[in-house]
Scaffold this active site. Structure first.
Site, PDB file in Angstrom:
ATOM      1  N   CYS A   6       1.019  -1.255  -0.127  1.00  0.00           N
ATOM      2  CA  CYS A   6       0.077  -0.076  -0.025  1.00  0.00           C
ATOM      3  C   CYS A   6       0.916   1.170   0.166  1.00  0.00           C
ATOM      4  CB  CYS A   6      -0.834   0.069   1.047  1.00  0.00           C
ATOM      5  SG  CYS A   6      -1.850  -1.589   1.356  1.00  0.00           S
ATOM      6  N   ARG A  20       1.146   1.447  -6.015  1.00  0.00           N
ATOM      7  CA  ARG A  20       1.320   0.579  -5.105  1.00  0.00           C
ATOM      8  C   ARG A  20       0.113   0.117  -4.495  1.00  0.00           C
ATOM      9  NH1 ARG A  20       6.411   1.184  -2.027  1.00  0.00           N
ATOM     10  NH2 ARG A  20       5.181   0.033  -0.463  1.00  0.00           N
ATOM     11  N   TRP A  65      -3.593  -1.910  -1.471  1.00  0.00           N
ATOM     12  CA  TRP A  65      -3.811  -3.216  -2.205  1.00  0.00           C
ATOM     13  C   TRP A  65      -4.156  -4.265  -1.068  1.00  0.00           C
ATOM     14  CZ3 TRP A  65      -1.587  -8.006  -1.630  1.00  0.00           C
ATOM     15  CH2 TRP A  65      -1.563  -8.745  -2.883  1.00  0.00           C
ATOM     16  N   ASN A  88       0.866  -0.292   5.862  1.00  0.00           N
ATOM     17  CA  ASN A  88       1.227  -0.954   5.156  1.00  0.00           C
ATOM     18  C   ASN A  88       2.056  -2.127   5.512  1.00  0.00           C
ATOM     19  OD1 ASN A  88       2.324  -2.055   2.421  1.00  0.00           O
ATOM     20  ND2 ASN A  88       4.185  -1.051   2.331  1.00  0.00           N
ATOM     21  N   GLY A  89       1.583  -3.390   5.026  1.00  0.00           N
ATOM     22  CA  GLY A  89       2.098  -4.649   5.854  1.00  0.00           C
ATOM     23  C   GLY A  89       1.192  -5.700   6.026  1.00  0.00           C
ATOM     24  N   GLU A 138       9.086 -13.878 -19.865  1.00  0.00           N
ATOM     25  CA  GLU A 138       8.904 -12.580 -19.613  1.00  0.00           C
ATOM     26  C   GLU A 138       7.885 -11.970 -20.739  1.00  0.00           C
ATOM     27  OE1 GLU A 138       8.901  -8.549 -18.147  1.00  0.00           O
ATOM     28  OE2 GLU A 138       9.286 -10.680 -17.262  1.00  0.00           O
ATOM     29  N   LYS A 198       4.311 -10.376 -19.305  1.00  0.00           N
ATOM     30  CA  LYS A 198       3.850  -8.951 -19.620  1.00  0.00           C
ATOM     31  C   LYS A 198       2.187  -9.195 -20.174  1.00  0.00           C
ATOM     32  CE  LYS A 198       6.863  -6.827 -18.109  1.00  0.00           C
ATOM     33  NZ  LYS A 198       6.748  -7.467 -17.198  1.00  0.00           N
ATOM     34  N   GLU A 245       0.002  -9.820 -17.247  1.00  0.00           N
ATOM     35  CA  GLU A 245      -0.215  -8.854 -16.388  1.00  0.00           C
ATOM     36  C   GLU A 245      -1.184  -7.794 -16.747  1.00  0.00           C
ATOM     37  OE1 GLU A 245       3.853  -8.305 -13.858  1.00  0.00           O
ATOM     38  OE2 GLU A 245       3.969  -7.870 -16.032  1.00  0.00           O
ATOM     39  N   HIS A 259       6.168 -32.105 -24.852  1.00  0.00           N
ATOM     40  CA  HIS A 259       5.978 -32.535 -23.817  1.00  0.00           C
ATOM     41  C   HIS A 259       4.743 -32.131 -22.815  1.00  0.00           C
ATOM     42  CE1 HIS A 259       9.831 -34.936 -23.558  1.00  0.00           C
ATOM     43  NE2 HIS A 259      10.565 -33.930 -24.273  1.00  0.00           N
ATOM     44  N   LYS A 298       2.875  -2.271  -7.528  1.00  0.00           N
ATOM     45  CA  LYS A 298       4.289  -2.229  -8.062  1.00  0.00           C
ATOM     46  C   LYS A 298       5.302  -2.799  -7.263  1.00  0.00           C
ATOM     47  CE  LYS A 298       7.364  -0.576 -10.976  1.00  0.00           C
ATOM     48  NZ  LYS A 298       7.086  -1.431 -12.501  1.00  0.00           N
TER      49      LYS A 298
END
Length: 609
Positions: free
Chosen positions: A2, A27, A76, A102-103, A482, A486, A489, A505, A604
């Site tokens: 957050c 965030r 968040w 935050n936490g 990657e 992307k 996301e 496979h 983020k």
């Protein structure tokens, strides 16, 4: 994860907090809120589900009076779904103490049960609400003492901003495991989760360390340990460019940050390769130690983990040292085999990734040397590692990482060269040639960006597919991972990255005319192998998008779409392949109407486990 901002000073706190909070929305953006103390020291809280614009609408309909002190938060969600009630700030039952957090408080259920028995009433599902209630239970006229007692009962991680009606011109902050900075102004002081939030108002900051708290008034800041020992903190002056926090004509921060990559890579080369001689200031580990290393271990999460996978190929190729790459969240729980002969490379854009920090502590406890690859100066990771190599990529606001990834890749090339020099695994001639090719990368990256409109057309032509498969081999296998990440996301399309040799496979079962397959196949020693995989996809009616070396006419016969990148040595190709993969994901997401810069459920900086 957050975002927190706090203010105490002579000015009206509300516009300052809102403007600063917007810079932290990456965030978390499930809900947001503000808490203020008016002229009569009454505590006023306004909060709303949704993004900060919803909070602004609420404040326009219910204006707040002028206030000298306040706290704000963008969330968040962890404990409790996004709602008005679960938004921060949270208050105690008497509505006299407000807290932003935050936490994660791991023992909140135990604390909540005990407080309920004492008559304290709760109105949210969050773990955070126990904090103001706990402070209130200890309050006997001394707010700092009450906060210290409350903190002593908390288990978990937290960055806190606290105001109270009994102390109207005071702001209290504390941290364990979650980032928090104090900003020093003229007759005003600040707290924030990240420095960019307050750069418009001050560049003088104190990075709070774990186990420290801050007591702020408009003209005074005192830092102490949780047990009351006063500390003379180091004051840093931030040289960050505020313009980096603006879109500067781009429709999204992500597209702007994609286009910044050539300049960032050039800047890194200019800084680290002076007169074509490598300098790694901040490495923190001597050549003698590097000579004794028997194994390299990379710990990272998400995009940084993919950069670490490329780093494995680079280091093993140039240095001939065995390299393991581990997700930080798994490393700490698997009784890892590391010792004083293991060099641990910890990679994190923010330097606050909770799992990576825990992995670093575990590695150091077992005697390993740790070098951090990090973008944020003064971050927790930078402070806890033996050495830190800053990428200096500038603030990355788009939640989906782009320029930070390229900068991390570049740092792995530098590190491999340094290791190769210390261990004499490359001849001077080979090293010189590698550096020559590396110096060409910024120019070649600009060439890739010139293909943006073509990539947009390819993206839009494939945006209707409900599933994507990304395939690569050797050093571009991580590029496939990657690329898939992307797309997932920011477009929410299911996408998987695979080593192309693994296709038969299992993944080949997915391929039909309803799937798109992105194949990363620049000229390399595995080019023919990859081309065979493409033939297998075509035989099953898969829609093929190939990232190929410019001038490759052969590949065009076996692809529905081709995106060219300039020719470069195979080991350097991930730096160029990253750009079309990022743009492909970006334009698909835009075409589908997704929120590119703030995708759902993401934040983020992952500062909680």
């Amino acid at each position: 994860m957050c975002g927190i901002v706090g203010y105490v000073g002579n000015k009206d706190a509300l516009p300052i907090l809102l403007e600063s909070l917007k810079k932290l929305e990456y965030r978390g953006y499930d809900s947001s809120g503000v808490g203020f103390l008016d002229h009569d020291a009454h505590l006023i809280v306004r909060k709303s589900k949704g993004k900060i614009r919803q909070l602004e609408e609420l404040l326009r309909s219910r204006p707040l009076p002028f206030a000298h002190a306040g706290i704000s938060h963008t969330r968040w969600a962890t404990h409790g779904f996004p709602s008005d009630a679960n938004a921060h700030p949270h208050t105690d039952s008497k509505h006299s103490i407000a807290v932003v957090h935050n936490g994660i408080i791991e023992n909140y259920q135990e604390l909540k049960t005990a407080l309920k028995k004492k008559g304290y009433k709760f109105s949210s599902e969050t773990d955070s609400e126990v904090i103001p209630q706990l402070i209130a239970s200890f309050y006997k006229g001394d707010m700092v003492a009450a906060v210290r007692l409350a903190i002593s009962k908390l288990k978990g991680t937290f960055a806190l901003g606290i105001i109270s009606s009994g102390h109207p011109d005071t702001l209290i902050a504390a941290r364990v495991g979650s980032p928090l900075v104090v900003g020093l102004g003229d007759q005003e002081n600040f707290i924030a989760s990240d420095v960019p939030a307050i750069l418009e108002f001050t560049r003088r900051v104190i990075y709070l360390k774990d186990g420290q708290m801050a007591f702020l008034t408009k003209d005074k800041v005192e830092i102490s340990t949780f047990d009351g020992k006063k500390i003379r903190p180091k004051i840093d002056t931030v040289s960050f460019n505020v313009a980096a926090a603006r879109k500067e004509g781009y429709p999204h921060f992500m597209l702007k940050e994609i286009h910044e990559q050539p300049d960032i890579l050039k800047q890194m080369l200019n800084l680290r390769l002076k007169n074509k001689k490598l300098t790694l200031e901040g490495l923190g580990v001597s050549d003698e130690v590097l000579k004794r290393i028997r194994k390299v271990l990379v710990v990272a999460c998400g995009t940084a983990y993919h950069a670490g996978l490329v780093g494995k190929y680079i280091i093993e190729n140039l240095v001939r040292l065995p390299v393991e790459t581990d997700t930080s969240s798994e490393f700490r729980y698997r009784n890892p085999i590391v010792d004083k002969h293991t060099l641990v490379l910890a990679v994190s854009q923010s330097g606050e990734t909770a799992d990576t920090l825990a992995a670093v502590r575990e590695a150091r406890a077992r005697g390993s040397k740790v070098i951090a690859i990090c973008n944020v100066v003064g971050s927790s990771l930078a402070r806890e590692a033996d050495g830190v190599l800053y990428t200096y990529a500038g603030q990355e606001i788009g939640v989906a990482s782009t320029k930070a990834y390229s900068a991390q890749l570049m740092m792995f090339y530098f590190l491999a060269l340094k290791l190769a020099h210390a261990r004499k695994s490359l001849t001077p001639k080979a090293s010189k040639e590698f550096i020559r090719q590396l110096l060409r990368i910024p120019l070649l990256s600009r060439e890739v960006l010139k293909s943006m409109h073509h990539i947009q057309k390819v993206a839009e032509a494939n945006s209707h597919f409900g599933c994507f498969l990304f395939l690569g081999r050797n050093v571009n296998y991580p590029s496939a991972l990657e690329g898939a990440l992307k797309l997932k996301e920011i477009s929410y399309i299911p996408a998987e990255g695979y080593a192309a040799g693994e296709m038969k496979h299992g993944p080949i079962a997915l391929i039909d005319e309803y799937r798109a397959v992105v194949c990363i196949n620049p000229r390399s020693h595995v080019y023919e192998k990859m081309s065979s995989n493409i033939q297998e996809i075509r035989a099953r009616k898969g829609n093929v998008i190939v990232i190929a070396t410019r001038g490759d006419k052969e590949i065009r016969h076996n692809a529905d779409f081709v995106i060219d990148i300039p020719a470069t040595p195979e080991l350097l190709s991930p730096l160029l392949a990253a750009l079309p993969l990022q743009m492909l994901a970006y334009f698909i997401a835009v075409k589908r109407g997704c929120d590119v810069d703030q995708p759902r459920n993401l934040a983020k900086s992952v500062t909680v486990e």
